[in-house]
Design a protein around this motif. Structure first.
Motif, PDB file in Angstrom:
ATOM      1  N   LYS A 176       0.869  -1.148   0.127  1.00 39.40           N
ATOM      2  CA  LYS A 176       0.330   0.029   0.184  1.00 39.40           C
ATOM      3  C   LYS A 176       0.883   1.256   0.021  1.00 39.40           C
ATOM      4  N   VAL A 177       1.995   1.148   0.553  1.00 38.47           N
ATOM      5  CA  VAL A 177       2.663   2.590   1.161  1.00 38.47           C
ATOM      6  C   VAL A 177       4.394   1.404   1.380  1.00 38.47           C
ATOM      7  N   PHE A 178       5.417   2.423   0.813  1.00 42.49           N
ATOM      8  CA  PHE A 178       6.435   2.206   1.461  1.00 42.49           C
ATOM      9  C   PHE A 178       6.934   3.513   2.072  1.00 42.49           C
ATOM     10  N   ILE A 179       7.193   3.363   3.697  1.00 43.90           N
ATOM     11  CA  ILE A 179       7.646   4.593   4.260  1.00 43.90           C
ATOM     12  C   ILE A 179       9.146   4.359   5.047  1.00 43.90           C
ATOM     13  N   ASN A 180       9.575   4.948   4.152  1.00 44.07           N
ATOM     14  CA  ASN A 180      11.557   5.549   3.700  1.00 44.07           C
ATOM     15  C   ASN A 180      12.010   6.191   5.106  1.00 44.07           C
ATOM     16  N   LEU A 181      11.866   5.874   6.446  1.00 43.46           N
ATOM     17  CA  LEU A 181      12.977   6.423   6.727  1.00 43.46           C
ATOM     18  C   LEU A 181      14.347   6.698   6.952  1.00 43.46           C
ATOM     19  N   ALA A 182      14.786   7.471   6.158  1.00 41.38           N
ATOM     20  CA  ALA A 182      16.432   7.726   5.967  1.00 41.38           C
ATOM     21  C   ALA A 182      17.533   7.071   5.030  1.00 41.38           C
ATOM     22  N   SER A 183      16.688   7.100   3.273  1.00 40.36           N
ATOM     23  CA  SER A 183      16.671   7.449   2.766  1.00 40.36           C
ATOM     24  C   SER A 183      17.940   7.223   1.731  1.00 40.36           C
ATOM     25  N   SER A 184      18.651   6.072   1.870  1.00 38.15           N
ATOM     26  CA  SER A 184      20.226   5.804   1.389  1.00 38.15           C
ATOM     27  C   SER A 184      19.994   5.415  -0.262  1.00 38.15           C
ATOM     28  N   ASP A 319      10.362   3.945 -12.576  1.00 33.58           N
ATOM     29  CA  ASP A 319       9.909   2.546 -13.070  1.00 33.58           C
ATOM     30  C   ASP A 319       9.031   2.628 -12.088  1.00 33.58           C
ATOM     31  N   ILE A 320       9.375   2.975 -10.862  1.00 38.42           N
ATOM     32  CA  ILE A 320       8.625   2.780  -9.568  1.00 38.42           C
ATOM     33  C   ILE A 320       6.906   3.596  -9.652  1.00 38.42           C
ATOM     34  N   THR A 321       5.790   2.368  -9.382  1.00 41.99           N
ATOM     35  CA  THR A 321       4.840   2.929  -9.064  1.00 41.99           C
ATOM     36  C   THR A 321       4.215   2.679  -7.797  1.00 41.99           C
ATOM     37  N   ALA A 322       4.362   1.638  -7.090  1.00 41.61           N
ATOM     38  CA  ALA A 322       4.231   1.285  -5.733  1.00 41.61           C
ATOM     39  C   ALA A 322       4.137   2.919  -5.403  1.00 41.61           C
ATOM     40  N   PRO A 323       3.660   3.755  -4.224  1.00 39.70           N
ATOM     41  CA  PRO A 323       4.070   4.859  -2.949  1.00 39.70           C
ATOM     42  C   PRO A 323       4.607   4.558  -2.598  1.00 39.70           C
ATOM     43  N   THR A 324       5.449   6.061  -1.982  1.00 38.65           N
ATOM     44  CA  THR A 324       6.511   5.728  -1.759  1.00 38.65           C
ATOM     45  C   THR A 324       6.763   7.343  -0.950  1.00 38.65           C
ATOM     46  N   TYR A 325       6.756   7.066   0.718  1.00 36.65           N
ATOM     47  CA  TYR A 325       6.575   8.005   1.430  1.00 36.65           C
ATOM     48  C   TYR A 325       7.991   8.172   1.827  1.00 36.65           C
ATOM     49  N   LEU A 326       8.328   9.609   1.833  1.00 35.37           N
ATOM     50  CA  LEU A 326      10.176   9.688   2.459  1.00 35.37           C
ATOM     51  C   LEU A 326       9.572  10.619   3.474  1.00 35.37           C
ATOM     52  N   VAL A 327      10.622  10.091   4.787  1.00 29.10           N
ATOM     53  CA  VAL A 327      11.080  11.159   5.532  1.00 29.10           C
ATOM     54  C   VAL A 327      11.703  11.571   5.579  1.00 29.10           C
ATOM     55  N   ILE A 328      12.445  12.960   5.615  1.00 31.10           N
ATOM     56  CA  ILE A 328      13.927  13.296   5.567  1.00 31.10           C
ATOM     57  C   ILE A 328      13.634  14.712   6.793  1.00 31.10           C
ATOM     58  N   SER A 329      15.077  14.274   7.713  1.00 30.04           N
ATOM     59  CA  SER A 329      15.616  15.228   8.527  1.00 30.04           C
ATOM     60  C   SER A 329      16.233  16.272   8.153  1.00 30.04           C
ATOM     61  N   ASP A 330      16.495  17.315   8.262  1.00 29.07           N
ATOM     62  CA  ASP A 330      17.452  18.217   8.348  1.00 29.07           C
ATOM     63  C   ASP A 330      18.753  18.064   9.384  1.00 29.07           C
ATOM     64  N   SER A 331      18.390  17.037   9.793  1.00 26.31           N
ATOM     65  CA  SER A 331      19.769  16.700  10.728  1.00 26.31           C
ATOM     66  C   SER A 331      20.660  15.586  10.859  1.00 26.31           C
ATOM     67  N   ASP A 332      20.196  14.294   9.421  1.00 21.34           N
ATOM     68  CA  ASP A 332      20.364  13.201   9.525  1.00 21.34           C
ATOM     69  C   ASP A 332      21.449  13.554   7.764  1.00 21.34           C
ATOM     70  N   SER A 333      22.760  13.483   8.746  1.00 19.10           N
ATOM     71  CA  SER A 333      23.941  13.553   8.223  1.00 19.10           C
ATOM     72  C   SER A 333      24.847  12.570   7.379  1.00 19.10           C
ATOM     73  N   SER A 335      21.903   9.546   5.211  1.00 17.96           N
ATOM     74  CA  SER A 335      21.372  10.318   4.053  1.00 17.96           C
ATOM     75  C   SER A 335      20.393  11.324   4.014  1.00 17.96           C
ATOM     76  N   ASP A 336      21.525  12.673   4.435  1.00 21.13           N
ATOM     77  CA  ASP A 336      21.207  13.838   4.073  1.00 21.13           C
ATOM     78  C   ASP A 336      19.986  14.385   3.085  1.00 21.13           C
ATOM     79  N   SER A 337      19.716  15.560   3.498  1.00 25.08           N
ATOM     80  CA  SER A 337      18.389  16.011   3.223  1.00 25.08           C
ATOM     81  C   SER A 337      18.248  16.671   1.359  1.00 25.08           C
ATOM     82  N   TRP A 338      19.695  16.882   1.546  1.00 27.67           N
ATOM     83  CA  TRP A 338      19.947  17.053   0.350  1.00 27.67           C
ATOM     84  C   TRP A 338      19.796  16.114  -0.837  1.00 27.67           C
ATOM     85  N   GLY A 339      20.529  14.395  -1.068  1.00 30.93           N
ATOM     86  CA  GLY A 339      20.812  13.301  -1.403  1.00 30.93           C
ATOM     87  C   GLY A 339      19.100  12.484  -1.169  1.00 30.93           C
TER      88      GLY A 339
END
Length: 388
Positions: A176-184, A319-333, A335-339
């Motif tokens: 249904k959804v991927f919830i990605n904390l700290a996507s590398s 090609d990704i069609t599955a909903p992918t919800y990214l949780v992005i932190s400004d303090s993660d060095s 999986s940084d917010s830029w990447g």
């Protein structure tokens, strides 16, 4: 058992903190807490036997699969006895599944009992993405007859991106959804000394491991690793360990200002530094060095044989069609917010169905073990409840 009993008494006597769950596996922790669960096993296409723990509920609002990060297993979602991420999801009305990827506790078997050690450890996050993740999610979806909410952190975020980009229809059917904390994924802007890890990995760590025939860090010498943790837990006061870790965490994972709970910390120490496959480290080093989210680089000749190209191809995020919800932190060095925002921009519209969540003051480790982790995670639960 006698050794663990004596060790537990020592730590409890010296520091007066809960120690009855140190070094336990996920089912052992659930047994200790009198939580009903089921054991499941699944075999991947390439023969790895994986453990899955199910915490069922009859009145479920949905099914959540919590997938762990590097050097940890699913037990990290059960820190602590008072309040854990896994039980927060369960108490919010969701059935919870806790799998372990290949090479970790309860998932370290293979259908070929005589497989050579280096052959067993010949995998990166690519193989986890094309074998472990689909085997786990297809099995859970088949058992529960529903689409899944998949919560990832770091390594599992990477592996799930591999899965959903290379097997998009299957992923869409299961999830249904991927919830990605700290996507590398895009890691060349990593703001940490670990960015210099590429040279260390290639020039020192890998040659040493090749000489000794080690396929994974912390695996062949696991008894010594555990002994060092036991000594640290006995000799060092919890508050001192927390203070040292907070400094190291800020240095390596990002300066967030978040504290760590001294009562939780012995359990966190006991769960950390589990087996890390050398090839996973190599692959992440390649991402840091290249700035691409691409397949494993075997060198020009082998790349040509495997990919029909001298350079490894990028993962087809489009090609990704599955909903992918990214949780992005400004303090993660790491999986940084830029990447993370580069990744978000490259996802197609279908994958960005629910958008993203920007948070502050949570570093790479804080997502799972920060004392105030439930401040951000309560927002994740609100998002989960909003999904129809």
């Amino acid at each position: 058992m006698r050794k663990i009993f004596i060790f537990t008494i020592l730590v409890s006597f010296v520091f007066g903190v809960p120690t009855d769950e140190l070094f336990l596996t996920t089912p052992q922790i659930l047994n200790h807490r009198n939580v009903s669960y089921e054991r499941h096993k699944v075999v991947t296409e390439d023969g790895y036997i994986l453990s899955l723990i199910r915490i069922p509920r009859d009145d479920s609002n949905g099914v959540a699969v919590l997938q762990h990060s590097l050097s940890l297993d699913s037990a990290i979602f059960l820190v602590s006895q008072k309040r854990s991420i896994a039980m927060e999801v369960y108490n919010a009305g969701y059935e919870v599944w806790l799998p372990n990827f290949r090479g970790l506790r309860d998932s370290d078997q293979h259908t070929n009992p005589s497989i050579k050690k280096l052959d067993y450890w010949n995998f990166s996050f690519h193989e986890i993405g094309i074998y472990d993740v689909p085997a786990i999610l297809s099995y859970v979806a088949n058992v529960t007859k529903t689409k899944l909410i998949v919560i990832n952190h770091s390594l599992s975020s990477t592996a799930s991106l591999v899965y959903s980009s290379l097997k998009p229809k299957e992923a869409e059917g299961n999830v249904k959804v991927f919830i990605n904390l700290a996507s590398s994924a895009f890691m060349n802007h990593t703001r940490t000394p670990l960015k210099d890890f590429t040279g260390l990995q290639y020039n020192i760590i890998k040659p040493i491991m090749d000489i000794f025939g080690w396929g994974a860090v912390f695996y062949d010498h696991a008894p010594y690793v555990q002994l060092s943790k036991e000594i640290a837990l006995i000799l060092l006061p919890n508050n001192l360990m927390v203070s040292v870790f907070k400094i190291a965490s800020g240095f390596l994972f990002g300066r967030s200002g978040m504290d760590y709970d001294p009562e939780e910390f012995p359990m966190i120490v006991s769960l950390g530094t589990q087996a890390v496959c050398s090839k996973i480290l190599n692959h992440y080093a390649q991402l840091i060095e290249s700035g691409r989210f691409c397949m494993y680089d075997y060198g020009k000749d082998e790349n040509l044989r495997m990919y029909n190209s001298t350079t490894p191809p990028d993962y087809p995020l489009e090609d990704i069609t599955a909903p992918t919800y990214l949780v992005i932190s400004d303090s993660d060095s790491i999986s940084d917010s830029w990447g993370s925002n580069v990744l978000y921009d490259q996802l197609p519209a279908a994958a960005k169905l629910y958008g993203k969540m920007d948070i502050k003051n949570v570093n790479h480790a804080d997502y799972l073990i920060g004392k105030d982790r439930f401040v951000y995670f309560s927002k994740v639960l609100e998002f989960i409840k909003s999904i129809k």
